[in-house]
Design a protein around this motif. Structure first.
Motif, PDB file in Angstrom:
ATOM      1  N   GLU A  49       7.478   7.593  -4.047  1.00  0.00           N
ATOM      2  CA  GLU A  49       7.106   6.766  -2.897  1.00  0.00           C
ATOM      3  C   GLU A  49       5.610   6.492  -2.894  1.00  0.00           C
ATOM      4  N   VAL A  50       5.253   5.201  -2.790  1.00  0.00           N
ATOM      5  CA  VAL A  50       3.851   4.775  -2.799  1.00  0.00           C
ATOM      6  C   VAL A  50       3.618   3.882  -1.588  1.00  0.00           C
ATOM      7  N   GLY A  51       2.587   4.193  -0.792  1.00  0.00           N
ATOM      8  CA  GLY A  51       2.278   3.384   0.389  1.00  0.00           C
ATOM      9  C   GLY A  51       0.834   2.920   0.385  1.00  0.00           C
ATOM     10  N   SER A  52       0.460   2.267   1.493  1.00  0.00           N
ATOM     11  CA  SER A  52      -0.937   1.858   1.743  1.00  0.00           C
ATOM     12  C   SER A  52      -1.438   0.745   0.836  1.00  0.00           C
ATOM     13  N   GLY A  53      -0.530  -0.061   0.287  1.00  0.00           N
ATOM     14  CA  GLY A  53      -0.981  -1.199  -0.516  1.00  0.00           C
ATOM     15  C   GLY A  53      -1.225  -2.457   0.301  1.00  0.00           C
ATOM     16  N   ALA A  54      -0.873  -2.420   1.592  1.00  0.00           N
ATOM     17  CA  ALA A  54      -1.062  -3.547   2.518  1.00  0.00           C
ATOM     18  C   ALA A  54      -0.344  -4.819   2.057  1.00  0.00           C
ATOM     19  N   GLY A  55       0.569  -4.689   1.098  1.00  0.00           N
ATOM     20  CA  GLY A  55       1.270  -5.860   0.589  1.00  0.00           C
ATOM     21  C   GLY A  55       0.399  -6.762  -0.269  1.00  0.00           C
ATOM     22  N   LEU A  56      -0.823  -6.303  -0.583  1.00  0.00           N
ATOM     23  CA  LEU A  56      -1.763  -7.085  -1.384  1.00  0.00           C
ATOM     24  C   LEU A  56      -1.673  -6.637  -2.839  1.00  0.00           C
ATOM     25  N   ASN A  57      -1.774  -7.592  -3.743  1.00  0.00           N
ATOM     26  CA  ASN A  57      -1.545  -7.271  -5.157  1.00  0.00           C
ATOM     27  C   ASN A  57      -2.513  -6.220  -5.690  1.00  0.00           C
ATOM     28  N   ARG A  58      -3.790  -6.409  -5.443  1.00  0.00           N
ATOM     29  CA  ARG A  58      -4.775  -5.470  -6.009  1.00  0.00           C
ATOM     30  C   ARG A  58      -4.607  -4.075  -5.413  1.00  0.00           C
ATOM     31  N   ARG A  59      -4.488  -3.990  -4.108  1.00  0.00           N
ATOM     32  CA  ARG A  59      -4.377  -2.683  -3.464  1.00  0.00           C
ATOM     33  C   ARG A  59      -3.065  -1.990  -3.811  1.00  0.00           C
ATOM     34  N   THR A  60      -2.002  -2.755  -3.958  1.00  0.00           N
ATOM     35  CA  THR A  60      -0.721  -2.167  -4.356  1.00  0.00           C
ATOM     36  C   THR A  60      -0.813  -1.622  -5.774  1.00  0.00           C
ATOM     37  N   ALA A  61      -1.464  -2.387  -6.674  1.00  0.00           N
ATOM     38  CA  ALA A  61      -1.652  -1.929  -8.050  1.00  0.00           C
ATOM     39  C   ALA A  61      -2.452  -0.630  -8.090  1.00  0.00           C
ATOM     40  N   GLU A  62      -3.514  -0.562  -7.299  1.00  0.00           N
ATOM     41  CA  GLU A  62      -4.343   0.652  -7.269  1.00  0.00           C
ATOM     42  C   GLU A  62      -3.551   1.851  -6.750  1.00  0.00           C
ATOM     43  N   ALA A  63      -2.715   1.626  -5.733  1.00  0.00           N
ATOM     44  CA  ALA A  63      -1.916   2.724  -5.178  1.00  0.00           C
ATOM     45  C   ALA A  63      -0.920   3.257  -6.205  1.00  0.00           C
ATOM     46  N   ILE A  64      -0.339   2.348  -6.998  1.00  0.00           N
ATOM     47  CA  ILE A  64       0.614   2.784  -8.029  1.00  0.00           C
ATOM     48  C   ILE A  64      -0.111   3.546  -9.135  1.00  0.00           C
ATOM     49  N   GLU A  65      -1.289   3.054  -9.529  1.00  0.00           N
ATOM     50  CA  GLU A  65      -2.065   3.733 -10.569  1.00  0.00           C
ATOM     51  C   GLU A  65      -2.386   5.173 -10.179  1.00  0.00           C
ATOM     52  N   LYS A  66      -2.698   5.394  -8.917  1.00  0.00           N
ATOM     53  CA  LYS A  66      -3.021   6.751  -8.451  1.00  0.00           C
ATOM     54  C   LYS A  66      -1.798   7.650  -8.450  1.00  0.00           C
ATOM     55  N   ALA A  67      -0.649   7.083  -8.118  1.00  0.00           N
ATOM     56  CA  ALA A  67       0.559   7.902  -7.967  1.00  0.00           C
ATOM     57  C   ALA A  67       1.318   8.135  -9.270  1.00  0.00           C
ATOM     58  N   TYR A  68       1.133   7.249 -10.244  1.00  0.00           N
ATOM     59  CA  TYR A  68       1.919   7.325 -11.476  1.00  0.00           C
ATOM     60  C   TYR A  68       1.462   8.492 -12.355  1.00  0.00           C
ATOM     61  N   GLU A  69       2.412   9.234 -12.873  1.00  0.00           N
ATOM     62  CA  GLU A  69       2.126  10.325 -13.797  1.00  0.00           C
ATOM     63  C   GLU A  69       2.593   9.934 -15.192  1.00  0.00           C
ATOM     64  N   LYS A  70       1.726  10.156 -16.144  1.00  0.00           N
ATOM     65  CA  LYS A  70       2.031   9.792 -17.534  1.00  0.00           C
ATOM     66  C   LYS A  70       3.330  10.446 -17.982  1.00  0.00           C
ATOM     67  N   GLY A  71       4.150   9.670 -18.657  1.00  0.00           N
ATOM     68  CA  GLY A  71       5.423  10.182 -19.152  1.00  0.00           C
ATOM     69  C   GLY A  71       6.595   9.888 -18.238  1.00  0.00           C
ATOM     70  N   THR A  72       6.298   9.420 -17.010  1.00  0.00           N
ATOM     71  CA  THR A  72       7.377   9.078 -16.071  1.00  0.00           C
ATOM     72  C   THR A  72       8.027   7.771 -16.492  1.00  0.00           C
ATOM     73  N   ARG A  73       9.334   7.754 -16.538  1.00  0.00           N
ATOM     74  CA  ARG A  73      10.047   6.526 -16.871  1.00  0.00           C
ATOM     75  C   ARG A  73      10.532   5.869 -15.575  1.00  0.00           C
ATOM     76  N   ILE A  74       9.978   4.693 -15.286  1.00  0.00           N
ATOM     77  CA  ILE A  74      10.366   3.944 -14.085  1.00  0.00           C
ATOM     78  C   ILE A  74      11.539   3.040 -14.437  1.00  0.00           C
ATOM     79  N   ILE A  75      12.701   3.346 -13.865  1.00  0.00           N
ATOM     80  CA  ILE A  75      13.898   2.560 -14.193  1.00  0.00           C
ATOM     81  C   ILE A  75      14.240   1.525 -13.112  1.00  0.00           C
ATOM     82  N   GLY A  76      13.647   1.684 -11.940  1.00  0.00           N
ATOM     83  CA  GLY A  76      13.925   0.735 -10.865  1.00  0.00           C
ATOM     84  C   GLY A  76      12.781   0.711  -9.866  1.00  0.00           C
ATOM     85  N   VAL A  77      12.643  -0.423  -9.169  1.00  0.00           N
ATOM     86  CA  VAL A  77      11.601  -0.576  -8.149  1.00  0.00           C
ATOM     87  C   VAL A  77      12.226  -1.179  -6.902  1.00  0.00           C
ATOM     88  N   TYR A  78      11.971  -0.535  -5.759  1.00  0.00           N
ATOM     89  CA  TYR A  78      12.302  -1.127  -4.460  1.00  0.00           C
ATOM     90  C   TYR A  78      10.989  -1.395  -3.752  1.00  0.00           C
TER      91      TYR A  78
END
Length: 356
Positions: free
Chosen positions: A234-263
């Motif tokens: 679960e990733v929040g606080s992106g304000a629905g904006l592309n740049r801020r959402t990208a930054e929030a995902i970068e912080k939360a993502y752990e190397k080696g995690t396989r993302i199979i779906g996105v809601y």
């Protein structure tokens, strides 16, 4: 002692319409209408009901006619990405046109990000200058709930749109059932993944929006029932904006995690897809919300698998109906359970209105 007969409901009802007009509206004779109005004997229950209905209809028509010379002003206050704000504006303008010949003007107060103090200050300004009603998309926090209560006490109806403040003193809510939308996304996601192993990414614009919290709760409940083995990141606080959402995902993502779906509940989907591409992730399914210009483009290119859509114009029409009913311009408000239908849009079923 003989018991006195209670006067009929019609006899007690005050009205200002000639018997001929009531007869024309009800389809009864003038003599029958006169007997009903004066509670005379020999009147059938059906005739009484028809006169009662005719009086209600005439009163409603009179209210509408008197409102034609009145200019109503409503305020639409929303925090959302600019692409979604454009959809709200155009949907509101289309909805307003359906109420002609009533004259209703909308004042728009739109912000991509709006702090709680600034939102409260805006609602206080509206309370001071006056308004016939407020359509509000805001966070569900105590300060904003208090501001809604103040507007209500001043006689200004507040209708929350798209995301609710359910414990506030708002007049009504207009939008979709966000919990059911989340459940729908969970059901669809579990089928689309077809047994694949990995992690599902769930993104929100801001955890203060009750609608997105409800979507996430519904998604968790439904998806975990069928795929308890798949973790949800679960990733929040992106304000629905592309740049801020990208930054929030970068912080939360752990190397080696396989993302199979996105809601994606809160948008910023160009940022979502760009970031996952950088991490060399290619999800099996990406489910978004709303047909703003970004999502339409991503659907056309099949970067999005599907979008859960609700008709914003219908939502705004419902919100305006609640305000007009509160102002007694319309005789009745929409039912409390008149929520938007959830539509599933694929690259093949984009509505014509969104096609070039």
């Amino acid at each position: 002692m003989r018991e006195r007969k209670k006067p009929s409901k019609i006899h007690q009802m005050t009205h200002r319409f000639p018997a001929k007009e009531i007869a024309l509206q009800s389809g009864l004779s003038t003599a029958t209408v006169d007997r009903v109005l004066n509670a005379r004997a020999g009147v059938s229950p059906q005739a009484k009901r028809r006169v009662e209905t005719a009086l209600r209809e005439l009163e409603a028509q009179e209210q509408q006619l008197s409102a034609r010379g009145r200019r109503l002003v409503i305020d639409v206050v929303a925090e959302a990405p600019s692409r979604f704000l454009r959809e709200i504006r155009s949907s509101t303008e289309r909805a307003l046109s359906t109420f002609r010949p009533l004259s209703i003007r909308a004042r728009f107060t739109f912000h991509e990000t709006l702090s709680v103090p600034d939102c409260v200050a805006e609602l206080v300004r509206i309370a001071k200058r006056g308004s016939d009603g407020v359509c509000l998309k805001a966070r569900d926090v105590p300060e904003i709930r208090n501001a809604i209560s103040d507007l209500t006490m001043r006689g200004i109806p507040v209708v929350t749109i798209f995301t609710d403040c359910p414990s506030s003193q708002r007049t009504a809510y207009a939008g979709l059932d966000n919990y059911k939308a989340g459940q729908t996304a969970g059901y669809l996601m579990s089928g689309l993944l077809n047994g694949a192993d990995g992690t599902v990414l769930a993104t929100q614009s801001d955890r203060g929006f009750q609608g997105e919290e409800d979507r996430l709760d519904g998604f968790r409940q439904q998806f975990s029932r069928s795929r308890p083995d798949v973790p949800i990141l679960e990733v929040g606080s992106g304000a629905g904006l592309n740049r801020r959402t990208a930054e929030a995902i970068e912080k939360a993502y752990e190397k080696g995690t396989r993302i199979i779906g996105v809601y994606s509940m809160g948008g910023g989907n160009h940022g979502v897809i760009k970031t996952l591409t950088q991490f060399r992730q290619k999800p099996i399914a990406i489910i978004g919300h709303d047909l703003d210009e970004d999502n339409v483009d991503l659907l056309r290119s099949e970067a999005l698998t599907l979008v859960l859509y609700h008709d914003l114009e219908q939502d705004m029409r419902t919100a305006i109906q609640h305000i007009l009913a509160h102002r007694r311009v319309l005789p009745n408000a929409p039912p409390d359970n008149s929520l938007s239908d959830i539509q599933i849009i694929t690259p093949l079923t984009i509505p014509d209105r969104y096609c070039p």
